[in-house]
Design an enzyme around this catalytic site. Structure first.
Site, PDB file in Angstrom:
ATOM      1  N   ILE A  54     -14.605   3.787 -13.880  1.00 54.51           N
ATOM      2  CA  ILE A  54     -13.592   4.925 -14.216  1.00 54.51           C
ATOM      3  C   ILE A  54     -13.691   5.538 -15.533  1.00 54.51           C
ATOM      4  O   ILE A  54     -12.977   6.544 -15.923  1.00 54.51           O
ATOM      5  CB  ILE A  54     -12.257   4.117 -14.833  1.00 54.51           C
ATOM      6  CG1 ILE A  54     -12.530   3.097 -15.824  1.00 54.51           C
ATOM      7  CG2 ILE A  54     -11.445   3.527 -13.779  1.00 54.51           C
ATOM      8  CD1 ILE A  54     -11.269   2.379 -16.589  1.00 54.51           C
ATOM      9  N   PRO A  58     -15.676  -4.513 -18.517  1.00 55.58           N
ATOM     10  CA  PRO A  58     -16.019  -3.475 -18.227  1.00 55.58           C
ATOM     11  C   PRO A  58     -15.855  -2.728 -17.043  1.00 55.58           C
ATOM     12  O   PRO A  58     -15.786  -3.396 -16.123  1.00 55.58           O
ATOM     13  CB  PRO A  58     -17.729  -3.500 -18.603  1.00 55.58           C
ATOM     14  CG  PRO A  58     -17.911  -4.616 -18.299  1.00 55.58           C
ATOM     15  CD  PRO A  58     -16.791  -5.630 -18.399  1.00 55.58           C
ATOM     16  N   CYS A  59     -14.922  -1.361 -17.120  1.00 54.52           N
ATOM     17  CA  CYS A  59     -14.805  -0.976 -15.685  1.00 54.52           C
ATOM     18  C   CYS A  59     -15.464   0.383 -16.003  1.00 54.52           C
ATOM     19  O   CYS A  59     -14.975   1.488 -15.924  1.00 54.52           O
ATOM     20  CB  CYS A  59     -13.332  -0.618 -15.929  1.00 54.52           C
ATOM     21  SG  CYS A  59     -12.317  -2.187 -15.671  1.00 54.52           S
ATOM     22  N   GLN A  60     -16.924   0.416 -15.767  1.00 55.52           N
ATOM     23  CA  GLN A  60     -17.512   1.921 -15.849  1.00 55.52           C
ATOM     24  C   GLN A  60     -17.261   2.731 -14.744  1.00 55.52           C
ATOM     25  O   GLN A  60     -17.588   3.921 -14.838  1.00 55.52           O
ATOM     26  CB  GLN A  60     -19.098   1.494 -15.756  1.00 55.52           C
ATOM     27  CG  GLN A  60     -19.444   0.969 -17.197  1.00 55.52           C
ATOM     28  CD  GLN A  60     -20.348  -0.526 -16.884  1.00 55.52           C
ATOM     29  OE1 GLN A  60     -19.992  -1.136 -15.884  1.00 55.52           O
ATOM     30  NE2 GLN A  60     -20.981  -1.111 -17.971  1.00 55.52           N
TER      31      GLN A  60
END
Ligand code: SAH
Length: 818
Positions: free
Chosen positions: A447, A443-445
């Site tokens: 971005i 997960p890359c919250q």
């Protein structure tokens, strides 16, 4: 390398270091009739002389014309320009006193201030207009590839060969250089210090389609011979090769409820490869429970990926300390740890108890009966994350089990050995070299478009994006044969695509072949658009899997980030076959029984027969699902699970009841809302504001101001002939269109699951909100299934060198290959 073309053309336009001032002798040196094979117009002895600065000329006899025509036929056909039609070809040239030969590698003049370009010289020819050229086949530096700003990840001597060639004026050649080819098998662990005298090294090609880094063709030959027997062959480093069942093991990281690995395994099994999810990691307890419920075969680890990384590092040390895994012996380390004395929680409690109770006499000795589990973390909240073991104490039951750190177990090395040996044999945890595939989407919250505090300057320093690094660290440690990373398209949009470049750069830097594609779920038979990025990685000893081409039309193609438009997995323009028709909401959910906003049953009977092909397929029993591995046994008929809607509060329910049951209806249909010609909403001054029973307004202010009044989403009803743009994680009608076409409620968990392609037998657990989250987070099962089939093709050596492949007609209904 488009920049190169610019350089070449600017050179030919007279901006090169010498093109404008090329001395007449240069032209003299090559001035020869078209059929001058064998005639040498050079001066006696010229060939060996050191040329003067400012000279560029060919040396020696021209290549015999018959041979030249055979090797470069296009240069001798009519209709070429005077710059590209050849008068003759040569094997050697001299520029500024430096002699270059065909197949030499060289620096080529770049624009001022830029590093020289790097090429292999594949042709020397004089054109009919008398100009002298060489044809360059270019090498890319990492910074010239998609890796761009993340170039520091890759060793500065590593370059990538390309298939791009173009013609350049001879005098652009600057210097000969040495470039070493490292066969792909040797690239993992390759130390550039071993080739100090070489300017660069390479082992892969960089190809623009799907931004691919792949083995060189010479490698492919050896590799495909190997890989046809890969599944059963011995891999030296892999304990997998000894798997009697010929299973390929899968580790699902950030697994959620397991949609991605479920789809991958189904697809791979359809393709004739037994792929089994051995391990799954997720820190969400409910997601783990859902996964376990559907995959009893999987070791589900409910912990953070960071802890999991530490754990597998420690596990490897433990295994080698008991001589189980030979990779690295850390016997001494282990033993000294184990000598630390017994200071476990039990012991502390014991001491405390002894102090409290003077009559206690001799303190009781707690004896370890069995070690039951292992984790890395801080289960006792002592503020220190470390390896812990779950202990069953002699004379005590499971309620008294405790987590103890390693140093507390010095007196029970036998028990520890027993546990580690058992765990090693049952593959409790993955070891380096023992993993077939790692899948997952870190997960890359940081971005997410909804996140106002995005760190554009240094996206990796945002803790919300840290998982990308953890993910690649796990890959780096375990070195699986294949990697499939999924992410949102923002990964290649945000901050100039930094995170996408980082992921590719890191995988390349640790030796993997990689490519990147974007796939729309709708293209694989769902009424949902959902575009996602998928990155394939494969060890250099494997075939890099392809992308499965779409099988279905999809109504809405959405917008791709321009730079990566070409990464969208699709047929080349003009080559599209007739695809199956797009699916709509009706095809996916019309057979489900009506339920109300307050429905509570987690399970209910189906009341209608399935009608569409989709409904018939999705309702199949587990054992009827193509690719399912529960062969030989008939799964029980299942009832309808999770057909529960998120319960709207009374106000929202009252609002929803007022949304007309027709296509395109939403809050704009409420009394008092007017739509201007520019499609913005405004209050109708002639209508008094309407209030609900509670006293709250029917039309909430946020609906009027959402996306500056331009949105039709608040309280939007879906319609039967529509597709959903993206199934979301929060069933929130305030800013998403997710109302059922004919019922006054949001789509249920099951309806969303259908839109994501989960088979109906896949039952979820946890509070309703959590189940929505699991479904909304998932990789659409049909997309993962198609990718699983591609993976099987790569494993079986039947995939081609193209980046994309066509799925079999009628996929997923294909008989398993013999
Ligand atoms: N691939 C899954 C969906 C994953 S969604 C599928 O197809 O079903 C991302 C998951 O990452 C969520 O379930 C979330 O709980 C988990 N997650 C987020 N951060 C994590 C971390 N640091 N460690 C472990 N899991 C994490």
């Amino acid at each position: 390398m488009p920049k190169r073309k610019e350089s070449a053309s600017s050179n030919s336009q007279g901006q090169s270091k010498k093109a404008v001032s090329a001395p007449p002798e240069v032209e003299d040196a090559v001035e020869m009739p078209e059929n001058a094979a064998g005639e040498d117009l050079k001066l006696e002895g010229e060939e060996d002389e050191v040329g003067e600065v400012g000279q560029a000329r060919f040396l020696g006899d021209p290549i015999p014309v018959e041979e030249a025509k055979r090797r470069w036929p296009h240069r001798y056909t009519r209709g070429q320009s005077e710059f590209t039609q050849a008068r003759g070809h040569y094997s050697n040239a001299e520029v500024d006193g430096v002699v270059f030969s065909l197949d030499d590698e060289a620096y080529v003049q770049a624009e001022p201030g830029k590093d020289s370009y790097i090429c292999k010289i594949v042709e020397f020819f004089s054109a009919v207009d008398g100009s002298l050229h060489f044809t360059a086949q270019w090498y890319y530096r990492a910074g010239d590839t998609v890796i761009q700003s993340c170039t520091s990840l890759v060793h500065n001597k590593q370059i990538f060969f390309s298939e791009i060639r173009d013609d350049n004026p001879l005098d652009c050649l600057v210097k000969k250089i040495n470039i070493k080819f490292i066969p792909s098998k040797e690239i993992i662990g390759f130390d550039p210090k071993t080739i100090p005298t070489w300017d660069f090294y390479y082992s892969k090609k960089y190809l623009l389609p799907y931004t691919s880094f792949v083995n060189m063709p010479s490698d492919d030959e050896t590799k495909s011979q190997e890989s046809t027997s890969t599944i059963s062959s011995d891999r030296e480093t892999s304990s997998e090769s000894h798997d009697p069942k010929n299973e390929i093991s899968l580790l699902d990281l950030y697994s959620g409820c397991g949609a991605m690995s479920t789809g991958l395994c189904l697809g791979a099994n359809i393709g004739g490869v037994r792929l089994v999810t051995k391990w799954a990691v997720d820190y969400n307890q409910y997601a783990c429970e859902s996964l376990k419920l559907n995959h009893p075969e999987t070791e589900v680890r409910n912990e953070s990926a960071e802890d999991f990384l530490h754990l597998i590092e420690e596990w490897e040390k433990l295994c080698s300390s008991f001589s189980l895994s030979t990779k690295r012996s850390s016997c001494n380390e282990m033993e000294s740890n184990a000598k630390g004395g017994f200071n476990s929680k039990k012991a502390e409690e014991e001491e405390e108890a002894a102090e409290d109770d003077d009559d206690a006499g001799d303190s009781e000795i707690y004896e370890v009966e069995e070690i039951l589990g292992i984790c890395h973390g801080d289960p006792n909240n002592h503020g220190k994350s470390e390896l812990h073991f779950k202990i069953r104490w002699k004379g005590y039951g499971p309620e008294e089990d405790t987590w103890e750190p390693l140093e507390g177990l010095s007196d029970c090395k036998d028990k520890l050995k027993e546990f580690v040996t058992r765990g090693y044999e049952s593959k409790l945890l993955p070891l380096p070299g023992s993993v077939g595939v790692i899948c997952g989407g870190p997960p890359c919250q940081g971005i997410s478009g909804f996140n106002r505090f995005r760190n554009k300057e240094a996206p990796l320093e945002d803790p919300k994006n840290k998982q990308l690094k953890v993910y690649v660290d796990i890959v780096d440690f375990l070195k699986p044969r294949f990697v499939l990373m999924e992410n949102v398209v923002d990964m290649v949009k945000f901050a100039g695509g930094f995170l996408g470049r980082y992921a590719l750069g890191r995988l390349v830097s640790i030796g993997y072949q990689v490519r990147m594609g974007m796939m729309a779920a709708g293209s694989y038979g769902l009424p949902q658009f959902r575009m996602r990025v998928f990155m394939w990685g494969a060890l250099p000893t494997e075939n890099l899997p392809q992308y499965p081409l779409p099988t279905h039309e999809v109504a809405n193609r959405g917008v791709n980030p321009t730079e990566f438009e070409m990464n969208a997995v699709n047929y080349d323009e003009g080559c599209e076959p007739t695809l199956k028709p797009a699916l709509f909401l009706k095809d996916a959910i019309a057979d489900l029984p009506a339920v109300g906003n307050k429905e509570e049953r987690d399970e209910m009977p189906y009341t209608l027969d399935p009608e569409s092909e989709f409904q018939k397929f999705i309702r199949r029993r587990r054992d009827e699902m193509p690719g399912c591995l529960v062969l030989g046994s008939i799964s029980p008929e299942h009832s309808l699970y999770d057909h529960v809607p998120y319960r709207l509060n009374q106000d929202d329910y009252d609002r929803v009841c007022q949304v007309p049951k027709k296509k395109g209806a939403n809050f704009r249909n409420f009394p008092g809302v007017r739509v201007r010609p520019d499609n913005k909403v405004e209050w109708d001054p002639d209508i008094e504001r309407v209030y609900l029973k509670s006293g709250k307004p029917l039309v909430p202010d946020y609906a009027m101001t959402f996306v500056r009044g331009t949105s039709s989403k608040p309280f939007g009803r879906l319609w039967w002939d529509e597709i959903v743009s993206t199934v979301v994680t929060r069933p929130e009608p305030h800013n998403h269109a997710l109302l059922h076409p004919e019922q006054d409620r949001v789509l249920t968990v099951r309806e969303n699951a259908r839109l994501q392609g989960f088979p109906d037998y896949y039952k979820l657990t946890g509070p309703v909100k959590e189940r929505y989250m699991q479904v909304g987070n998932a990789v659409a099962v049909p997309v993962a299934r198609a990718l699983g089939y591609s993976l099987a093709s790569a494993l079986k050596g039947s995939s081609g060198s193209e980046p994309v492949m066509k799925l079999p007609e009628n996929f997923p209904f294909v008989p398993p290959p013999a």
